[in-house]
Enzyme design. Structure first.
Site, PDB file in Angstrom:
ATOM      1  N   PRO A   1     136.745 156.519 -44.798  1.00 21.13           N
ATOM      2  CA  PRO A   1     136.641 157.200 -43.500  1.00 21.13           C
ATOM      3  C   PRO A   1     136.835 158.703 -43.651  1.00 21.13           C
ATOM      4  O   PRO A   1     137.689 159.162 -44.407  1.00 21.13           O
ATOM      5  CB  PRO A   1     137.780 156.584 -42.682  1.00 21.13           C
ATOM      6  CG  PRO A   1     138.067 155.284 -43.345  1.00 21.13           C
ATOM      7  CD  PRO A   1     137.803 155.502 -44.797  1.00 21.13           C
ATOM      8  N   GLU A   2     136.015 159.449 -42.945  1.00 22.63           N
ATOM      9  CA  GLU A   2     136.136 160.897 -42.935  1.00 22.63           C
ATOM     10  C   GLU A   2     136.677 161.326 -41.571  1.00 22.63           C
ATOM     11  O   GLU A   2     137.079 160.494 -40.762  1.00 22.63           O
ATOM     12  CB  GLU A   2     134.784 161.523 -43.274  1.00 22.63           C
ATOM     13  CG  GLU A   2     134.275 161.093 -44.653  1.00 22.63           C
ATOM     14  CD  GLU A   2     132.923 161.686 -45.018  1.00 22.63           C
ATOM     15  OE1 GLU A   2     132.631 162.813 -44.587  1.00 22.63           O
ATOM     16  OE2 GLU A   2     132.156 161.017 -45.737  1.00 22.63           O
TER      17      GLU A   2
ATOM     18  N   ARG B   1     129.665 159.606 -57.704  1.00 17.39           N
ATOM     19  CA  ARG B   1     129.018 159.203 -56.467  1.00 17.39           C
ATOM     20  C   ARG B   1     127.562 159.642 -56.479  1.00 17.39           C
ATOM     21  O   ARG B   1     126.982 159.875 -57.532  1.00 17.39           O
ATOM     22  CB  ARG B   1     129.774 159.800 -55.270  1.00 17.39           C
ATOM     23  CG  ARG B   1     131.147 159.200 -55.059  1.00 17.39           C
ATOM     24  CD  ARG B   1     131.938 159.943 -54.003  1.00 17.39           C
ATOM     25  NE  ARG B   1     132.439 161.223 -54.490  1.00 17.39           N
ATOM     26  CZ  ARG B   1     133.262 162.014 -53.805  1.00 17.39           C
ATOM     27  NH1 ARG B   1     133.666 161.658 -52.601  1.00 17.39           N
ATOM     28  NH2 ARG B   1     133.682 163.153 -54.306  1.00 17.39           N
TER      29      ARG B   1
ATOM     30  N   LYS C   1     141.630 163.626 -42.973  1.00 22.54           N
ATOM     31  CA  LYS C   1     141.450 162.176 -43.027  1.00 22.54           C
ATOM     32  C   LYS C   1     142.753 161.415 -42.807  1.00 22.54           C
ATOM     33  O   LYS C   1     142.778 160.195 -42.948  1.00 22.54           O
ATOM     34  CB  LYS C   1     140.853 161.790 -44.381  1.00 22.54           C
ATOM     35  CG  LYS C   1     139.565 162.517 -44.714  1.00 22.54           C
ATOM     36  CD  LYS C   1     139.108 162.192 -46.128  1.00 22.54           C
ATOM     37  CE  LYS C   1     137.926 163.041 -46.535  1.00 22.54           C
ATOM     38  NZ  LYS C   1     137.468 162.735 -47.910  1.00 22.54           N
TER      39      LYS C   1
END
Length: 305
Positions: free
Chosen positions: A2-3, A288, A61
């Site tokens: 989650p950001e 990523r 966050k």
């Protein structure tokens, strides 16, 4: 992970349901969920009984429940940015699968329920659910940071772009003084907090900058355009309830966000760019991926540092 928008959606929902309520009991069902609370799960549960949730805050966050002792006069709802230095808070980091849910007291337990918070008014309870147990809760002291009191363990984290304390001009200077790629700088939580892989790619696309563009080669106008794009994409995602790719990110009522429908490049390799029609590319970035448009975001020349 989650950001900022996803965490803010959760923070807002938790604040609506638990602010001003007194804790009657805390049940730790999995010790790993409070592993950052070094005195242990029994201490975590016992010291919270009788405490009142003063407010629910967020930076980047992370979110936390600011607490006051039972019997302490209610100071009212602190204004945004108002510090409660010297107090304590329950700090929550959601990790990859952590959820804070508001549930009726008699609702069935979730399969991965880790911590339960019950309140004296016998109303809905707050539950921390975490399938992978990468997230966690801890009790922490509040320390001053800019105009906000934050948990001491995250005191080093920079203000996020939606905070009143965010110093844009200072961030512009810091960005241009770095010798790194712009996406690495955006993901540096000591420089700007709250931005992760998804929203970095989306903001860079809006600003027409490739993720490897050297920060030292950026002009002031480019940095301001990028920061404008960051604020825009975070704000739009917040309105949409965040970005959900699976059932692990939900708000306090268990509903998914729908900003994924509005993503321009992230996760869209091979699809046409919404702006120029070129095929969106996927490139390796650390461990990523980065998504960008070859037409709108040309690869920069190799920096000569």
């Amino acid at each position: 992970m989650p950001e900022l928008p996803e965490v803010e959606v959760v923070r807002s929902g938790v604040a609506e349901h638990v602010s001003g309520r007194k804790l009657a009991g805390v049940e730790v069902l999995h010790p790993r969920a409070v592993r950052r609370h070094l005195p242990g799960p029994e201490d975590f549960a016992s010291v919270l009984v009788g405490r009142v949730v003063e407010s629910v805050r967020r930076r980047g966050k992370y979110l936390w429940l600011s607490l006051r002792a039972s019997g302490t006069p209610d100071s009212g709802s602190p204004a945004e940015g108002e510090a409660i230095v010297g107090g304590q808070a329950v700090l929550a980091h959601l990790g990859m699968s952590g959820q804070l849910l508001i549930q009726p007291r008699r609702a069935d337990d979730e399969k991965h329920l880790r911590v339960r918070f019950r309140f004296e008014d016998e109303g809905p309870e707050l539950r921390f659910v975490d399938q992978r147990t990468f997230g966690g809760l801890s009790l922490t002291e509040l320390v001053p940071s800019a105009d906000l009191a934050v948990p001491d363990s995250i005191g080093h984290i920079a203000a996020d772009p939606l905070e009143p304390a965010f110093d844009r001009e200072a961030v512009v200077r810091l960005l241009r003084s770095r010798r790194t790629g712009i996406k690495r700088a955006l993901l540096d939580q000591n420089l700007i907090s709250g931005i992760g892989n998804i929203y970095a790619d989306e903001a860079l696309w809006r600003a027409r900058l490739h993720w490897a563009h050297p920060t030292a080669a950026l002009g002031d106008e480019q940095v301001h355009r990028l920061l404008d794009s960051v604020v825009e994409v975070l704000g739009e995602a917040l309105v949409a309830g965040g970005t959900s790719f699976d059932s692990l990110y939900v708000n306090v009522n268990g509903r998914s966000g729908y900003f994924s429908r509005s993503l321009s490049v992230y996760g869209r390799a091979g699809s046409p760019c919404p702006r120029c029609g070129a095929s969106v590319r996927r490139e390796a970035f650390t461990n990523r991926s980065s998504y960008s448009c070859p037409g709108c975001q040309p690869v920069p020349p190799e920096p000569h540092w």
